[in-house]
Design a protein around this motif. Structure first.
Motif, short mmCIF file in Angstrom:
data_model
loop_
_atom_site.label_atom_id
_atom_site.label_comp_id
_atom_site.label_asym_id
_atom_site.label_seq_id
_atom_site.Cartn_x
_atom_site.Cartn_y
_atom_site.Cartn_z
N VAL A 240 -10.35 -4.27 -27.95
CA VAL A 240 -11.75 -4.42 -27.55
C VAL A 240 -11.96 -5.88 -27.18
CG1 VAL A 240 -14.16 -4.33 -28.27
CG2 VAL A 240 -12.59 -2.51 -28.94
N PRO A 241 -12.40 -6.20 -25.97
CA PRO A 241 -12.58 -7.61 -25.60
C PRO A 241 -13.70 -8.27 -26.39
CG PRO A 241 -13.50 -6.17 -23.92
CD PRO A 241 -12.80 -5.28 -24.89
N VAL A 242 -13.49 -9.53 -26.71
CA VAL A 242 -14.48 -10.32 -27.43
C VAL A 242 -15.34 -11.05 -26.40
CG1 VAL A 242 -14.84 -12.16 -29.11
CG2 VAL A 242 -12.93 -10.57 -29.39
N SER A 243 -16.64 -10.96 -26.55
CA SER A 243 -17.55 -11.60 -25.60
C SER A 243 -17.49 -13.11 -25.74
CB SER A 243 -18.98 -11.10 -25.82
OG SER A 243 -19.45 -11.49 -27.10
N GLU A 244 -17.86 -13.80 -24.68
CA GLU A 244 -17.87 -15.26 -24.69
C GLU A 244 -18.87 -15.81 -25.69
OE1 GLU A 244 -16.01 -17.48 -23.30
OE2 GLU A 244 -14.73 -16.01 -22.28
N ARG A 245 -19.97 -15.10 -25.89
CA ARG A 245 -20.96 -15.57 -26.86
C ARG A 245 -20.39 -15.52 -28.28
NH1 ARG A 245 -26.70 -12.73 -26.52
NH2 ARG A 245 -26.49 -13.71 -24.46
N SER A 246 -19.72 -14.43 -28.62
CA SER A 246 -19.11 -14.34 -29.95
C SER A 246 -18.00 -15.38 -30.11
CB SER A 246 -18.55 -12.94 -30.17
OG SER A 246 -19.55 -11.95 -30.07
N LEU A 247 -17.26 -15.61 -29.03
CA LEU A 247 -16.19 -16.60 -29.10
C LEU A 247 -16.75 -18.01 -29.27
CD1 LEU A 247 -13.13 -16.66 -29.02
CD2 LEU A 247 -13.25 -16.96 -26.55
N ASP A 248 -17.87 -18.32 -28.63
CA ASP A 248 -18.50 -19.64 -28.80
C ASP A 248 -18.99 -19.82 -30.23
OD1 ASP A 248 -18.00 -20.36 -26.21
OD2 ASP A 248 -19.95 -19.72 -25.45
N ARG A 249 -19.57 -18.78 -30.81
CA ARG A 249 -20.01 -18.88 -32.21
C ARG A 249 -18.82 -19.11 -33.13
NH1 ARG A 249 -23.63 -14.45 -30.93
NH2 ARG A 249 -22.11 -13.02 -31.88
N LYS A 250 -17.72 -18.44 -32.85
CA LYS A 250 -16.51 -18.64 -33.66
C LYS A 250 -16.02 -20.08 -33.56
CE LYS A 250 -12.72 -17.10 -35.80
NZ LYS A 250 -12.71 -16.49 -37.15
N ARG A 251 -16.01 -20.63 -32.35
CA ARG A 251 -15.57 -22.02 -32.18
C ARG A 251 -16.49 -22.99 -32.92
NH1 ARG A 251 -15.17 -20.67 -26.15
NH2 ARG A 251 -13.01 -20.01 -25.83
N ARG A 252 -17.79 -22.76 -32.86
CA ARG A 252 -18.72 -23.66 -33.54
C ARG A 252 -18.51 -23.62 -35.06
NH1 ARG A 252 -22.50 -21.89 -29.50
NH2 ARG A 252 -23.27 -20.29 -30.93
N ARG A 253 -18.29 -22.43 -35.60
CA ARG A 253 -18.05 -22.33 -37.04
C ARG A 253 -16.75 -23.04 -37.43
NH1 ARG A 253 -19.83 -16.89 -36.44
NH2 ARG A 253 -17.65 -16.20 -36.46
N LEU A 254 -15.71 -22.86 -36.62
CA LEU A 254 -14.44 -23.50 -36.94
C LEU A 254 -14.55 -25.01 -36.84
CD1 LEU A 254 -11.95 -21.09 -35.11
CD2 LEU A 254 -12.37 -21.27 -37.56
N ARG A 255 -15.24 -25.52 -35.81
CA ARG A 255 -15.39 -26.97 -35.68
C ARG A 255 -16.25 -27.55 -36.79
NH1 ARG A 255 -15.59 -26.01 -29.89
NH2 ARG A 255 -17.86 -25.97 -29.99
#
Length: 459
Positions: A240-255
């Motif tokens: 299932v592809p991950v949306s860019e919005r969910s991916l941006d939230r993931k990056r912000r949490r990791l950073r």
């Protein structure tokens, strides 16, 4: 503090009747929406299509082609018409049929056009079909025949001296597959395994590349499966592809989680964190009068943080990211054969180990076994653990076997056949006439020639 709480309660008291009136309506809307989504999932899982991808002997794609193919697979979810991810995942299945590993794609019927669209120039797409799925009782690799049919049976007749064929008379002893009198089939031994990431999903698996083909080990394991004796081995990847919005939230949490964490002898210091880093920066700025803060870890001379810092494998140039469900299943009549086939599949998947690795999860309870079978049979996307993977991690398993897959147990074709022209007229069969010439339009047609006895006559 008590006075502030009293004032807050006094201000909220007039709104309590309105909240009490709105809460049941909101709960009813939520229940209705959940019921609607569940019905969409059930309808999508009940109507899925299957296509087979058959590569040629010269199939050798590049990483760019595989990346485009991954994007095309991700569009299956979007073409499903708003169906939730639980019922709109695209499945890549590798299964053994007659000693050959075959690759199938499966998805919702609404996305049949996307599934049937070729993604590689040297891969033939066969299908789509609806009921003939490898996980059904009428799957193409099922080769169960009536007990007693085959060699060792005498077919004769004695009815009025005629030549009619009488029922077969068995002359051999019953085989092991006919010892169960109630169902006509022996007991089946099944092994089920779900593979999940052992560490957090920002830690990458090995990027195996395309040459040599990572599917060679899997093809070797599939080649030893004796489907004519009722054995089965399947490896499925649901995407299932991950949306860019969910991916941006993931990056912000990791950073945010990595900001201010200084490296230590055992990874990161236990006192690091975004709040602690902000306090240190404030103290340093106050001590130096705002001129010598120096920026935080991960910041350049301009004070801007590096977008790749702390994001792990989910950097800005990552490309397509998928939520993945990996299921392995083997089946055999002998109690030791099914575990042996499962160990072969696990050995083939062990090549993905690197900074992260795949961990084996086996269903133990009856409920867990039934849940695994439901996901395996219907294509339901409900992994035991949320795990996101990138195209470099999955590239070796998203495509059919390439020319570098040096294994004889691979299903290949001589070459893809081009599709028929869309304006091809329909040919009406006439027994007495043989059509000659070329039909160029509906107004201009070649005159038919009458044929009798195989000889053409003047019309």
């Amino acid at each position: 503090m008590n006075e502030m709480l009293a004032r807050a309660l006094e201000a909220l008291t007039p709104a309590i009747p309105y909240v009490a009136a709105v809460t049941p309506a909101a709960a009813a809307c939520w229940i209705r929406l959940a019921f609607r989504r569940a019905r969409q999932v059930q309808e999508a899982l009940a109507d899925r299509v299957l296509v087979e991808t058959v590569p040629t002997v010269a199939f050798d794609p590049g990483e760019v082609e595989v990346g485009r193919w991954a994007r095309q697979l991700g569009s299956v979810h979007h073409a499903a018409g708003g169906v939730p991810a639980r019922g709109s995942a695209v499945r890549v299945r590798y299964t053994a049929v007659d000693g050959k590993m075959r690759c199938f794609l499966e998805g919702p019927a609404a996305a049949a056009a996307v599934l049937a669209m070729p993604g590689f120039a040297e891969v033939e797409i066969r299908g789509p079909s609806h009921p003939d799925r490898p996980d059904r009782q009428d799957r193409p690799d099922r080769q169960d025949r009536p007990v007693g049919q085959g060699a060792g049976h005498l077919h004769g007749s004695h009815r009025g001296g005629g030549g009619a064929v009488s029922p077969s008379v068995p002359l051999t002893k019953p085989q092991a597959s006919s010892r169960t009198a109630g169902s006509g089939r022996s007991r089946r031994h099944v092994e089920q395994v779900e593979l999940v990431l052992a560490r957090s999903d920002e830690k990458p698996l090995a990027s195996l590349g395309l040459s040599p083909d990572p599917l060679r080990q899997l093809a070797t394991a599939m080649a030893s499966v004796r489907t004519n004796e009722g054995e089965r081995a399947d490896a499925v990847l649901d995407l299932v592809p991950v949306s860019e919005r969910s991916l941006d939230r993931k990056r912000r949490r990791l950073r945010a989680g990595s900001t201010g964490r200084a490296p230590s002898a055992y990874g990161r210091s236990p006192t690091g964190g975004p709040v602690w880093a902000a306090l240190r920066r404030s103290a340093a700025s106050a001590w130096s009068g705002g001129a010598g803060a120096g920026g935080s870890r991960g910041e350049g001379p301009s004070g801007k943080s590096d977008p790749r810092e702390g994001a792990g494998k989910f950097g800005p140039d990552t490309g397509a990211v998928f939520a993945v469900q990996i299921l392995l299943r083997t089946e055999a009549a002998h109690p030791r054969t099914a575990p042996a086939r499962m160990h072969q599949l696990l050995a083939a998947m062990a090549i993905t180990s690197a900074e992260n690795h795949l961990e084996v999860h086996r269903p133990r309870t009856r409920w867990a076994v039934a849940r695994f079978e439901r996901r395996f049979t219907t294509g339901e996307f409900s992994p035991a653990k949320r795990q996101w993977m990138t195209v470099p991690e999955l590239a070796g398993f998203l495509k059919p076997p390439t020319a570098t897959c040096r294994s004889s147990g691979v299903m290949r074709s001589g070459g893809p056949a081009p599709p028929a022209p869309t304006d091809l007229p329909e040919l009406i069969e006439i027994r007495e006439f043989l059509t000659s010439g070329c039909i160029r339009s509906s107004a201009t047609r070649a005159p038919p020639s009458p044929v009798r006895g195989g000889n053409r006559k003047d019309g």
